[in-house]
Every structure is written in C-alpha cells, then in structure tokens.
Scaffold this motif. Structure first.
Motif, PDB file in Angstrom:
ATOM      1  N   GLN A   1      50.585  38.969  47.116  1.00 18.92           N
ATOM      2  CA  GLN A   1      49.925  40.271  47.086  1.00 18.92           C
ATOM      3  C   GLN A   1      49.979  40.861  45.680  1.00 18.92           C
TER       4      GLN A   1
ATOM      5  N   LEU B   1      47.436  39.470  43.398  1.00 20.86           N
ATOM      6  CA  LEU B   1      46.135  40.092  43.686  1.00 20.86           C
ATOM      7  C   LEU B   1      46.005  41.424  42.958  1.00 20.86           C
TER       8      LEU B   1
ATOM      9  N   THR C   1      45.231  32.288  49.505  1.00 26.44           N
ATOM     10  CA  THR C   1      45.326  33.748  49.665  1.00 26.44           C
ATOM     11  C   THR C   1      44.151  34.424  48.966  1.00 26.44           C
ATOM     12  N   TYR C   2      43.877  33.971  47.744  1.00 24.97           N
ATOM     13  CA  TYR C   2      42.771  34.535  46.980  1.00 24.97           C
ATOM     14  C   TYR C   2      41.455  34.330  47.696  1.00 24.97           C
TER      15      TYR C   2
ATOM     16  N   ASP D   1      40.829  33.795  50.809  1.00 26.66           N
ATOM     17  CA  ASP D   1      40.704  34.650  51.982  1.00 26.66           C
ATOM     18  C   ASP D   1      40.226  36.030  51.579  1.00 26.66           C
ATOM     19  N   PHE D   2      40.778  36.496  50.453  1.00 30.55           N
ATOM     20  CA  PHE D   2      40.477  37.853  50.033  1.00 30.55           C
ATOM     21  C   PHE D   2      39.127  37.946  49.327  1.00 30.55           C
ATOM     22  N   PHE D   3      39.002  37.203  48.217  1.00 34.58           N
ATOM     23  CA  PHE D   3      37.779  37.319  47.409  1.00 34.58           C
ATOM     24  C   PHE D   3      36.584  36.642  48.063  1.00 34.58           C
TER      25      PHE D   3
ATOM     26  N   SER E   1      35.765  36.772  51.176  1.00 36.25           N
ATOM     27  CA  SER E   1      35.133  37.618  52.185  1.00 36.25           C
ATOM     28  C   SER E   1      34.179  38.590  51.509  1.00 36.25           C
TER      29      SER E   1
ATOM     30  N   GLY F   1      35.981  41.318  49.894  1.00 36.04           N
ATOM     31  CA  GLY F   1      36.563  40.937  48.599  1.00 36.04           C
ATOM     32  C   GLY F   1      35.545  41.027  47.481  1.00 36.04           C
TER      33      GLY F   1
ATOM     34  N   TYR G   1      34.994  44.542  46.821  1.00 34.22           N
ATOM     35  CA  TYR G   1      36.182  45.067  46.169  1.00 34.22           C
ATOM     36  C   TYR G   1      36.152  44.744  44.684  1.00 34.22           C
ATOM     37  N   SER G   2      35.893  43.470  44.331  1.00 31.89           N
ATOM     38  CA  SER G   2      35.942  43.126  42.912  1.00 31.89           C
ATOM     39  C   SER G   2      34.825  43.813  42.141  1.00 31.89           C
TER      40      SER G   2
END
Lengths: 255, 410
Positions: free
Chosen positions: A183, A186, A217-218, A220-222, A224, A227, A230-231
């Motif tokens: 986390q 991130l 992990t990245y 999964d986040f970026f 989506s 993500g 978000y970025s």
C-alpha cells in the motif's frame, strides 16, 4: 484571456526553440521505431525519453520563457486585466505550445507506428507531464525573483523528481522492508508524477509480469477503471495545485 | 536358423488364429463390451464410425481395439471410458469425450493399471478429467494423441498424460491443451518424452517428480503456467526443447528444484518471465541454449552448486542472471551476452575483461521485491552503470571470464 494566450503562443512559436524541440522528439521517435523491428520495444525506449526529456525541457523552457516575457507581463499589468488572467494566459500559451510539439514529435509517430492502448497511454502521460512540469516551473519562477535562481530551482526540481525521489523511495523501502509495503508503494508512487506516469505505462506493457507480487497489487489497482481514473486525477492535481499556488503568490506579489 | 524359422512359423500360426470382431450398426457386435467379451488373445476389435455411449469398458486381454474413422465414445460424464490392465493391449483411433470427474478418484478417459506393452495411439480426448492415466506400467507407448482438457481450475482439472510408477515408457508426438499438467511423471524411470506439444495448461507443460534417468527432447511448451518443472529427480536429459511465452507473475520456462546430474542442451527459451529457475540443484550442465527476451534468463539460487553454463546465447533479456546470495558455487564460461561491453585486443573472439551477468538492480530486487516499483527508472539505470564500473554489492565471483564477442550459431 484567449487573445492573450494567442499572443503568447505566437511569440513562442516565433522563437524557434520550440521548433527545435519538436524536431528533436520527431527524430528520436522515428529513429527508434525504424531501428527496432518490434514497435512495442521502441515504445519502451520512448518511455524513457518521455519520462526524462519531457519534464526537463518543459521546466527549463517554461522558466526561461517566464523571465523573458517579464517585461510583457509588466506591460500587461498596466492594462485593465486581472493578474490571474495574465498568468493563466502565459501558462496556457506555454503549456499548449510545449504539448503541441510533444504531440507532433512523439504523438504522430506513435499513432503511425503503434496505435494501441499503450501508445495512447504514452501520449496521454507525456502531455500530462508537460502540463505538470510547466506549472511547477511557473510556481518556481513566480517565487524566485531573478532568472538564475529561477532556473536553478527548476533544475533542482527536475533533478528531484527524476532521480532523488527514487533514491529516497529506495531508502524507505529498505528501511521498512520488514513491514508489508504494497500500500505504501502505491502511495509513494502518487507523490511523484514521473513515477506515477512510469508505473501507469508499464502496467500496460507486458514487462509488468516481471513485477511479481508487487506488480499484482499494482495491476489490481491501476488496471481497474477506478485506478486509471485515480492516476489521471492525481496527474491533474499535480498540474493544478502548483499552478493555483503560483497564481496565488503572483496575485500577492509586489512586482 | 531352425529355431528362428520355428518362431516365425509359430508367429504365422498366431496370425492365422487372430480374428477381427467388428462393432457397429448392422455389424456382428452391437456394443464394444460384447465384442471384447467374445475376443480371444491376439484378436482385433474393430469399431466402426458412430457415437457410442459407454462407461467402464474393462480391457484385460491382449487385444487390439481399433477405431475406424474415429468413432466417438461418450462417457456421459461418469466414471472412466477404458480401464486397461494386462499385457500387449493397443487402443488406437478413437475419439473419447466426457469421462467423469470425481474428487475422490482420478478418473481418466483411458486408465491403465498394472500393465505392460500397452500402446495408446492416435486418439483424441476431449473434456476429460485426466486424459491418459497410467499407474504401475512398463514398456508402454503413448503416441500421436490429442488432448483438450476442461479448462477449469487447478483443483478440478486433471493431468493430460499422467504416469505414476512406470518405467521404460515412450511418450511422443502428443498434443495437450488446457489440462492441469500437460504431461506428468511421478516415480517414472528410464523413459523418453519427445516431440510433444504442450500449450495453455494451467500448471506445467511437463512435470517430473521423483523421476530419474529420463530424457525429453524436441518438445514445445507454450504459454503454460510454467513450461516444465523438474523436481526431486536425477539424471534427466533435456535436449532441443522449446520453452516459449510462459509469461506471468509466477511463470517459468523451466523450474528445477532439487535435481542433480542433468543436462540442458540446445534448448530455446523465448519470452518467459524466468527462463530457468534453479533451486537447490547440483551438477547440471547447461550448454548451447538460447535465452531470448526473457525477464530473467536464469535465476540461480545460492543453494545451487556445481552447475555450469557454457556456450549459451543470452540476448535481449531484461536481466541476465538473478541470484539471492553472495555465495557462488556455479560457473559461467564462454557464453555470449549481448550486454557485454568489453573488448578483445588479441582477437581470439573472447573478451579480455570478465562479464558480470548479475546487475545491481537484480540484486536489489532479490532482497526487496517492493523495489520493483522502480523498474526502468532513470535512477536504476544509473545505479547499474555505477555498479558495472565498480562492483561492490553484486556477487563478485559470479562472472564469465571469457565471454564471447559474437553470438553462437545455435
């Protein structure tokens, strides 16, 4: 405001520096695409250029431009135009011309040779970085009174984002290596637009498999849609916050 | 001479006694089961084209089961289709589909138990839990079969070709897709796996456990969870295989764990996350291999010893070699590394300064995987350059003293 921006744009285009920058980017991109038989590899090399050269040129050029047009700004200030408006026009003119040359220099070759999700992400990131570093440069130049100091601060900032920050990250990651850091990494990547852009792009390329557990992990986040939003949102914040600070201090400044 | 002619004569007699029992619509036998019951040793059961709903056909006599124009045997998702046990049995030319699934039993389309000289040839097996399952068998041949699995999860899909406690087996020219392991060997010795094609299996393309004195060559492993895993085995020869596109966060081309006295020769590793992963291996000689565009060409754990890499080509890999310690008990000699920047003053084709295949960054990643967030950053490039000039953190003894300047023609 648009009228002012147009003057700024006109002024910049006449100076030829922007033309040289465009040609430089164009030459590199076309050469890379022709040298590598695999366009995605060329894109990989182009990524490095975008992450190093684009911020550097944006910063230095914007700073120099700000100081060079100081007299013009002073002249404008004697007219019934608000300060916010003047600075914003200067900013928009500079950022627009820089991103135009990026789009011609890198965007067009990418569209021609490798038009896919990765290519589009590269163009988006490059444009975003142009806007971000122009706005950082404006903030630095508004704060520093003389040109030498302004350019010095701009260079230091570039140095910080391109190199020193990653060194700090490395130190932090080693200092706290006994803790779960997924986390945190991130969060750390959001604190540097260059890193954020790099990770955002790399997860679209297939090198992301190298990143193993951290990469998962990245991804999964970026990966989506949240993500991606978000970025893009963080990049937008990186462009607007320094600009807002610059406008605020420009408004208060005793010129 | 007399004895030989005697043998020939008796063979001819056998031939003369062998009958063909035909199964199908309007044929002497309506079901395969009846035909097998009526067959005598040496007979052939010929199954005509058509669809047959069958379960648990038990074959214990030395007979040949032959499909004409690929008859389809449908298992109705229950039990096994063929259960084979005995000597000199051949099953050839069938399409087998929908054998049963069970969490308790390893149901297979063709199951062979306690058998010798069994030939399974030219069959097509679809939607089977296990495809071909052999246990306690010897001198059997599995050839030219095509298997396509259930494409489910690792737990609910069985292995394509599963061999347990066998010896002197030949597995060749099979094609396996979408099973758990394409080909699985456990306690299998003196066997040969050649020219098979294993693609898109959930776990491994080929998996060896406790299997000594085996060889596999000319096989292709594409896009599996990991190409090949060889574990707890000895004397396994791996020649001229292709390990391609085994790409993903936990994928390998070839995973070696606790294996010894083996050879890896003339293989091609292309676009794998890790070309070869070695853990606790010893006395393995890797030579004349091509490592191209992998994430890591090879990861050699510090627990491995006396392994050697000679005359290999390393081209376009993100990292050449990764290792997790400073102890180096393996040798790297006479390889071609595309990242080598040395010179050759006496023009003998070998560089004058050693090449260090472990980069600074790959050492950093090994000790702290989170630092992968810095992959391809400017900072990492600088660190690597600095370390190249003055090695301090990377294992100093892990080097190629005579790196080749030109790629080998492999």
């Amino acid at each position: 405001m648009l009228k002012l921006s147009r003057y700024v744009l006109h002024d910049i285009v006449r100076s030829k520096v922007i033309l040289a920058y465009t040609l430089f980017l164009l030459t590199i991109s076309v050469t890379l695409f022709q040298m590598e038989d695999n366009p995605s590899k060329a894109l990989m090399s182009l990524l490095n250029i975008v992450l190093i050269v684009v911020p550097l040129v944006s910063m230095v050029f914007a700073t120099i431009h700000y100081y060079n047009s100081y007299e013009f700004i002073e002249l404008m200030l004697s007219q019934p135009v608000s300060r916010t408006r003047i600075l914003m026009s200067e900013y928009l003119g500079t950022a627009a011309s820089l991103s135009a040359s990026f789009l011609v220099g890198v965007g067009v070759p990418v569209l021609l040779f490798n038009l896919d999700e990765v290519g589009l992400a590269l163009i988006t990131t490059g444009t975003a970085l142009t806007f971000i570093f122009t706005s950082l440069a404006f903030y630095a130049s508004v704060l520093a009174r003389d040109k030498a100091r302004g350019i010095g601060v701009a260079l230091m900032l570039w140095f910080y984002f391109a190199l020193i920050y990653d060194g700090l990250v490395l130190t932090i990651l080693f200092a706290f290596s006994d803790y779960p850091l997924e986390q945190l990494t991130l969060a750390l990547s959001s604190l540097n637009p260059v890193d954020l852009g790099r990770i955002f792009l790399m997860l679209k390329m297939d090198v992301s498999a190298l990143m193993g557990y951290t990469g998962a992990t990245y991804k999964d986040f970026f990966g989506s849609s949240f993500g991606a939003l978000y970025s893009l949102g963080i990049l937008l914040l990186w462009a607007t916050i320094p600009l807002w600070l610059a406008v605020r201090s420009f408004n208060k400044k005793d010129l | 001479m007399k004895r030989l002619s005697c043998i020939l004569l008796s063979l001819l007699c056998l031939q003369a006694h062998a009958h063909t029992l035909t199964v199908g619509k309007g044929q002497p036998f309506a079901t395969i089961r009846n035909a097998i019951a009526a067959a005598k040793p040496g007979d052939t059961v010929l199954v005509k084209k058509g669809t047959y709903y069958v379960n648990n056909i038990l074959v214990t006599k030395p007979i040949t089961l032959l499909g004409e124009n690929m008859p389809l045997l449908h298992g109705a998702d229950k039990y096994e289709i063929f259960t084979v046990s005995g000597n000199r049995i051949t099953i050839k030319g069938f399409q087998l589909t929908n054998s049963g699934y069970s969490a308790m039993n390893d149901y297979a389309a063709i199951k062979v138990v306690d058998a010798t000289n069994v030939v399974i040839e030219g069959n097509k097996i679809y939607r089977a839990y296990f495809g071909i399952h052999m246990a306690n068998a010897s001198n059997c041949t599995i050839r030219n079969n095509y298997l396509f699995g259930l494409t489910k999860t690792e737990q609910t899909t069985g292995n394509g070709i599963h061999l347990w406690k066998c010896n002197n087996m030949l597995v060749e020219k099979n094609e396996v897709h979408a099973h758990r392991d394409g080909i699985y060997f456990e306690f299998v010795t003196h066997s040969l796996v050649r020219n098979n094609y294993s693609e898109g299996n959930i776990r491994y393309g080929l998996h060896f456990m406790f299997s000594n004195d085996d060889q596999y060559f000319g096989n292709t492993f594409i896009n599996n969870g990991a190409g090949v895993a060889v574990m707890y085995s000895k004397k396994v020869m791996m020649h001229r295989n292709r390990f391609l596109n085994n790409w993903g966060p936990a994928a390998y081309g070839l995973l070696l764990k606790e294996i010894s006295d083996s050879k890896i020769e003339g293989n091609r590793f292309y676009k794998n996350t890790v070309g070869i992963q070695m853990e606790s291996t010893s006395r393995i000689a890797a030579s004349n291999n091509r490592f191209e565009e992998n994430g890591w060409a090879a990861k050699v754990a510090a627990s491995s010893m006396d392994n050697s890499f000679t005359n290999n080509n390393f081209q376009g890999n993100t990292f050449d070699i990764g290792t997790n310690g400073s102890v180096v008990l393996n040798t790297f000699n006479n390889n071609y590394w595309d990242k080598y920047e040395g010179y050759d003053r006496n023009k003998d084709g070998r560089g004058d300064v050693p090449y260090h295949p472990v980069s600074m960054y790959s050492t950093i990643i090994e000790s702290n995987p989170n630092t992968l967030m810095l992959l391809r950053s400017f900072m990492v490039a600088l660190l690597d350059k600095a370390e190249k000039a003055l090695p301090s953190l990377t294992p100093e003894n892990l080097k190629d003293d005579q790196p080749l300047l030109k790629a080998l023609k492999l």
